[in-house]
Design an enzyme around this catalytic site. Structure first.
Site, PDB file in Angstrom:
ATOM      1  N   HIS A  64       0.818  -1.216   0.000  1.00 50.34           N
ATOM      2  CA  HIS A  64       0.000   0.000   0.000  1.00 50.34           C
ATOM      3  C   HIS A  64       0.852   1.266   0.000  1.00 50.34           C
ATOM      4  CE1 HIS A  64       0.276   0.870   4.422  1.00 50.34           C
ATOM      5  NE2 HIS A  64       0.283  -0.448   4.553  1.00 50.34           N
ATOM      6  N   ASP A 170       5.916   1.829   6.793  1.00 54.96           N
ATOM      7  CA  ASP A 170       4.655   1.109   6.589  1.00 54.96           C
ATOM      8  C   ASP A 170       3.841   1.927   5.600  1.00 54.96           C
ATOM      9  OD1 ASP A 170       2.251  -0.246   6.767  1.00 54.96           O
ATOM     10  OD2 ASP A 170       1.874   0.281   8.856  1.00 54.96           O
ATOM     11  N   GLU A 202      -5.084   1.650   2.393  1.00 53.86           N
ATOM     12  CA  GLU A 202      -5.024   0.475   3.270  1.00 53.86           C
ATOM     13  C   GLU A 202      -5.168   0.873   4.730  1.00 53.86           C
ATOM     14  OE1 GLU A 202      -3.176  -2.683   5.793  1.00 53.86           O
ATOM     15  OE2 GLU A 202      -2.636  -0.561   5.626  1.00 53.86           O
ATOM     16  N   GLU A 203      -4.611   2.011   5.097  1.00 50.92           N
ATOM     17  CA  GLU A 203      -4.584   2.401   6.507  1.00 50.92           C
ATOM     18  C   GLU A 203      -5.951   2.841   7.032  1.00 50.92           C
ATOM     19  OE1 GLU A 203      -2.294   1.825   8.447  1.00 50.92           O
ATOM     20  OE2 GLU A 203      -0.353   1.873   7.427  1.00 50.92           O
ATOM     21  N   ASP A 225       3.584  -6.420   3.444  1.00 49.05           N
ATOM     22  CA  ASP A 225       3.322  -5.374   4.430  1.00 49.05           C
ATOM     23  C   ASP A 225       4.358  -5.481   5.545  1.00 49.05           C
ATOM     24  OD1 ASP A 225       1.933  -3.342   5.933  1.00 49.05           O
ATOM     25  OD2 ASP A 225       0.081  -3.933   4.962  1.00 49.05           O
ATOM     26  N   HIS A 311       3.906   3.455  12.679  1.00 47.89           N
ATOM     27  CA  HIS A 311       2.852   4.462  12.840  1.00 47.89           C
ATOM     28  C   HIS A 311       3.345   5.633  13.686  1.00 47.89           C
ATOM     29  CE1 HIS A 311      -0.794   1.736  11.709  1.00 47.89           C
ATOM     30  NE2 HIS A 311       0.210   1.630  10.849  1.00 47.89           N
TER      31      HIS A 311
END
Length: 347
Positions: A64, A170, A202-203, A225, A311
């Site tokens: 992603h 990510d 995606e998130e 991922d 994140h």
């Protein structure tokens, strides 16, 4: 290794549905290795490389493009930006952090992110100080409600040449891997039709994998991922150590993979002496979780890249893990045939 590409991908800014900076880099890098480039209607970009087998097995690898971040929700009279999160930004990553706003014109405006808290210490509101004192001064900078806000981190080697620190690993590490794998596959013979999908959004609910899968209708989907490494644990309980190879994910909250496919991937890694870690997630989920429910069902599996810190403004990634993930993808892609796929679905 193409460290410069990883740096460019990490430094690019892209939250859900605002992924043009990453998409443009991938198109620049991957079009020459593709026979066809396709899009779905939310912006996922799919690079197709044909195989040698007529009506061969269709295999899609997806990573992603979007990162966790923010949107400008409100602009106060005294010139502060109030934000809403896109994705699971860690609360500890919201205090006294340098961020950048991308305006509609593509300009970068810099600020400091901070928070207010409830009496119990929970984050109540997030605000950005641009160093100005009025709503009018904010407007003069070109900042508007709805603009993207991301961490102002710049990817760099981290004390040793094989470890890189940067934002958005990510899943820019996954984007890097599918890009470099497609280039290598261009020089090799493979019976399978290969699709490398750079997915959107995606998130915010694993949306892109589902739609890209419907668009391509592959037989097998691999989500490339990441997973966060519990950095203080370096014993048998940690299957996400950086520098120890990619994770072959046996289970997560959204997917229990086909056991024959799982065994095939592990045997492929062992055959080619590619180190890997066998991991399971108690929660979480990836594009594979939504992709495998497309149409009558798809075989799917997650190949994970271990990170330290996720994140947040900074993640650490190990270049050896990226190289081994590329090698694993190439070996999988060159080994899969229609006949092998039929074995997987022979129940």
């Amino acid at each position: 290794m193409n460290e410069e590409l990883l740096i460019r991908l990490s430094n690019a800014d892209a939250v859900a549905s605002k992924e043009s900076e990453v998409r443009d880099i991938l198109k620049e890098e991957m079009c020459a290795s593709s026979d066809e480039v396709m899009y779905d209607k939310i912006g996922s970009t799919i690079f197709h490389q044909r195989g040698t087998q007529e009506d061969g097995v269709k295999v899609m690898f997806c990573a992603h493009m979007d990162e966790v971040g923010f949107l400008v929700r409100h602009i106060s009279e005294i010139g502060f930006l109030y934000l809403v999160t896109l994705g699971g930004v860690l609360d500890k990553a919201k205090e006294n952090q340098r961020v950048r706003v991308t305006t509609a014109a593509g300009q970068k405006v810099y600020g400091i992110l901070n928070v207010t808290k409830t009496d119990k210490g929970a984050v109540k509101e997030m605000y950005v100080d641009l160093g100005v004192d009025s709503k009018e001064e904010v407007a003069a900078l070109g900042v508007e409600i709805g603009d993207m806000v991301t961490f102002d981190s710049h990817c760099t080697p981290f004390n040793r040449p094989e470890v890189y620190a940067g934002k958005a690993m990510d899943d820019r590490t996954g984007c890097y891997v599918i890009c470099e794998a497609l280039k290598r596959l261009k020089t090799l013979e493979h019976q399978a039709d290969i699709y490398m999908a750079a997915t959107s959004s995606e998130e915010v609910g694993v949306r892109g994998g589902k739609l890209a899968t419907y668009r391509v209708n592959p037989d097998i989907v691999f989500a490339v991922d990441v997973a966060n490494n519990p950095e203080l644990v370096k014993n048998y309980a940690n299957h996400r150590l950086i520098g120890h190879g990619p994770m072959i994910v046996h289970y997560d909250r959204m997917l229990a993979p086909n056991e024959k496919l799982l065994r095939f991937v592990k045997e492929t890694a062992k055959k080619h002496q590619i180190p890997y870690q066998a991991d399971m997630f108690g929660g979480g989920g990836t594009d594979a979780g939504s992709a495998h429910l497309s149409r009558e069902g798809k075989l799917a599996l997650v190949i994970g890249i271990p990170l330290r810190y996720c994140h947040a403004p900074w993640s650490l990634t190990h270049m050896a893990d990226l190289e081994h993930t590329i090698e694993l993808i190439v070996r999988i892609a060159t080994s899969l045939t229609k006949e092998k796929y039929q074995e997987f679905i022979s129940f």
